[in-house]
Design a protein around this motif. Structure first.
Motif, PDB file in Angstrom:
ATOM      1  N   ASN A   5       9.653  -1.854  -0.899  1.00  4.30           N
ATOM      2  CA  ASN A   5       8.405  -1.326  -1.461  1.00  4.30           C
ATOM      3  C   ASN A   5       7.841  -0.163  -0.653  1.00  4.30           C
ATOM      4  O   ASN A   5       6.894   0.473  -1.072  1.00  4.30           O
ATOM      5  N   ILE A   6       8.379   0.084   0.520  1.00  2.00           N
ATOM      6  CA  ILE A   6       7.835   1.131   1.382  1.00  2.00           C
ATOM      7  C   ILE A   6       8.875   2.211   1.666  1.00  2.00           C
ATOM      8  O   ILE A   6       9.022   2.694   2.764  1.00  2.00           O
ATOM      9  N   SER A   7       9.593   2.594   0.616  1.00  2.00           N
ATOM     10  CA  SER A   7      10.700   3.532   0.771  1.00  2.00           C
ATOM     11  C   SER A   7      10.251   4.968   1.016  1.00  2.00           C
ATOM     12  O   SER A   7      11.047   5.787   1.448  1.00  2.00           O
ATOM     13  N   SER A   8       9.003   5.284   0.753  1.00  2.00           N
ATOM     14  CA  SER A   8       8.542   6.653   1.006  1.00  2.00           C
ATOM     15  C   SER A   8       7.066   6.648   1.399  1.00  2.00           C
ATOM     16  O   SER A   8       6.309   5.769   0.990  1.00  2.00           O
ATOM     17  N   TYR A   9       6.698   7.636   2.214  1.00  2.00           N
ATOM     18  CA  TYR A   9       5.301   7.744   2.646  1.00  2.00           C
ATOM     19  C   TYR A   9       4.364   7.903   1.453  1.00  2.00           C
ATOM     20  O   TYR A   9       3.282   7.333   1.433  1.00  2.00           O
ATOM     21  N   SER A  10       4.789   8.689   0.469  1.00  2.00           N
ATOM     22  CA  SER A  10       3.899   8.924  -0.668  1.00  2.00           C
ATOM     23  C   SER A  10       3.667   7.644  -1.473  1.00  2.00           C
ATOM     24  O   SER A  10       2.559   7.411  -1.968  1.00  2.00           O
ATOM     25  N   LYS A  11       4.691   6.785  -1.595  1.00  2.00           N
ATOM     26  CA  LYS A  11       4.503   5.515  -2.306  1.00  2.00           C
ATOM     27  C   LYS A  11       3.538   4.617  -1.536  1.00  2.00           C
ATOM     28  O   LYS A  11       2.683   3.968  -2.117  1.00  2.00           O
ATOM     29  N   VAL A  12       3.696   4.590  -0.225  1.00  2.00           N
ATOM     30  CA  VAL A  12       2.823   3.762   0.608  1.00  2.00           C
ATOM     31  C   VAL A  12       1.385   4.260   0.517  1.00  2.00           C
ATOM     32  O   VAL A  12       0.453   3.473   0.338  1.00  2.00           O
ATOM     33  N   ARG A  13       1.192   5.580   0.625  1.00  2.00           N
ATOM     34  CA  ARG A  13      -0.158   6.148   0.503  1.00  2.00           C
ATOM     35  C   ARG A  13      -0.764   5.794  -0.849  1.00  2.00           C
ATOM     36  O   ARG A  13      -1.942   5.472  -0.946  1.00  2.00           O
ATOM     37  N   ALA A  14       0.058   5.858  -1.914  1.00  2.00           N
ATOM     38  CA  ALA A  14      -0.443   5.536  -3.249  1.00  2.00           C
ATOM     39  C   ALA A  14      -0.869   4.068  -3.328  1.00  2.00           C
ATOM     40  O   ALA A  14      -1.892   3.745  -3.943  1.00  2.00           O
ATOM     41  N   GLN A  15      -0.103   3.184  -2.703  1.00  2.00           N
ATOM     42  CA  GLN A  15      -0.472   1.770  -2.706  1.00  2.00           C
ATOM     43  C   GLN A  15      -1.756   1.537  -1.911  1.00  2.00           C
ATOM     44  O   GLN A  15      -2.619   0.771  -2.325  1.00  2.00           O
ATOM     45  N   TYR A  16      -1.887   2.209  -0.769  1.00  2.00           N
ATOM     46  CA  TYR A  16      -3.123   2.096   0.008  1.00  2.00           C
ATOM     47  C   TYR A  16      -4.296   2.704  -0.754  1.00  2.00           C
ATOM     48  O   TYR A  16      -5.402   2.183  -0.705  1.00  2.00           O
ATOM     49  N   ALA A  17      -4.061   3.787  -1.457  1.00  2.00           N
ATOM     50  CA  ALA A  17      -5.127   4.406  -2.255  1.00  2.00           C
ATOM     51  C   ALA A  17      -5.608   3.440  -3.334  1.00  2.00           C
ATOM     52  O   ALA A  17      -6.816   3.300  -3.572  1.00  2.00           O
ATOM     53  N   SER A  18      -4.662   2.759  -3.958  1.00  2.00           N
ATOM     54  CA  SER A  18      -5.012   1.778  -4.982  1.00  2.00           C
ATOM     55  C   SER A  18      -5.833   0.638  -4.379  1.00  2.00           C
ATOM     56  O   SER A  18      -6.840   0.203  -4.961  1.00  2.00           O
ATOM     57  N   LEU A  19      -5.429   0.171  -3.207  1.00  2.00           N
ATOM     58  CA  LEU A  19      -6.174  -0.889  -2.531  1.00  2.00           C
ATOM     59  C   LEU A  19      -7.569  -0.408  -2.141  1.00  2.00           C
ATOM     60  O   LEU A  19      -8.556  -1.121  -2.329  1.00  2.00           O
ATOM     61  N   LEU A  20      -7.667   0.806  -1.611  1.00  2.00           N
ATOM     62  CA  LEU A  20      -8.976   1.368  -1.233  1.00  2.00           C
ATOM     63  C   LEU A  20      -9.896   1.406  -2.450  1.00  2.00           C
ATOM     64  O   LEU A  20     -11.042   0.959  -2.385  1.00  2.00           O
ATOM     65  N   ASN A  21      -9.391   1.922  -3.566  1.00  2.00           N
ATOM     66  CA  ASN A  21     -10.209   1.995  -4.782  1.00  2.00           C
ATOM     67  C   ASN A  21     -10.645   0.612  -5.240  1.00  2.00           C
ATOM     68  O   ASN A  21     -11.787   0.416  -5.657  1.00  2.00           O
ATOM     69  N   SER A  22      -9.744  -0.356  -5.140  1.00  2.00           N
ATOM     70  CA  SER A  22     -10.064  -1.725  -5.533  1.00  2.00           C
ATOM     71  C   SER A  22     -11.168  -2.312  -4.656  1.00  2.00           C
ATOM     72  O   SER A  22     -12.110  -2.945  -5.156  1.00  2.00           O
ATOM     73  N   LEU A  23     -11.069  -2.095  -3.345  1.00  2.00           N
ATOM     74  CA  LEU A  23     -12.087  -2.604  -2.427  1.00  2.00           C
ATOM     75  C   LEU A  23     -13.439  -1.931  -2.659  1.00  2.00           C
ATOM     76  O   LEU A  23     -14.484  -2.590  -2.606  1.00  2.00           O
ATOM     77  N   VAL A  24     -13.426  -0.626  -2.918  1.00  2.00           N
ATOM     78  CA  VAL A  24     -14.680   0.091  -3.197  1.00  2.00           C
ATOM     79  C   VAL A  24     -15.302  -0.442  -4.482  1.00  2.00           C
ATOM     80  O   VAL A  24     -16.510  -0.683  -4.539  1.00  2.00           O
TER      81      VAL A  24
END
Length: 114
Positions: free
Chosen positions: A54-73
């Motif tokens: 699931n962490i094959s690229s930095y951009s995928k990881v950033r996108a997953q963290y972005a999704s989590l950030l939006n969810s927490l907000v």
């Protein structure tokens, strides 16, 4: 808004209250380092899931963290101090993983008021 974390941190601070100021600050710093490391590992586990594929690229990881950030907000953003704390949470990530675009969109007025 995170009463459990607040109580844990208060207990940590209280446990150092009888130490000399320098030693107490040193232990609090070490405790905080362990705390942030634990948070980073938890976030990493959340993003990577059961395996590393699931962490094959930095951009995928950033996108997953972005999704989590939006969810927490969305979930906690109306609580006092939450936006600031959520921003700090994601700012603790290694720079290559930080969802900088979403972090920059956080309401600076709300962050500075809390």
């Amino acid at each position: 808004y995170d009463e459990g974390a607040g109580r844990w941190w208060e207990k940590q601070s209280d446990s150092f209250s009888l130490l000399a100021s320098y030693e107490a600050k040193k232990r609090e710093s070490k405790s905080f380092s362990s705390y942030t490391s634990s948070i980073q590992k938890g976030l990493y586990s959340y993003v990577s899931g059961e395996n590393e594929s699931n962490i094959s690229s930095y951009s995928k990881v950033r996108a997953q963290y972005a999704s989590l950030l939006n969810s927490l907000v969305d979930k906690y953003g109306s609580k006092e101090g939450a936006i600031r704390d959520i921003g700090l949470l994601f700012a603790m990530l290694p720079p290559v993983y930080q969802p900088t675009e979403q972090l920059l969109k956080l309401d600076k007025g709300v962050i500075t008021q809390t």
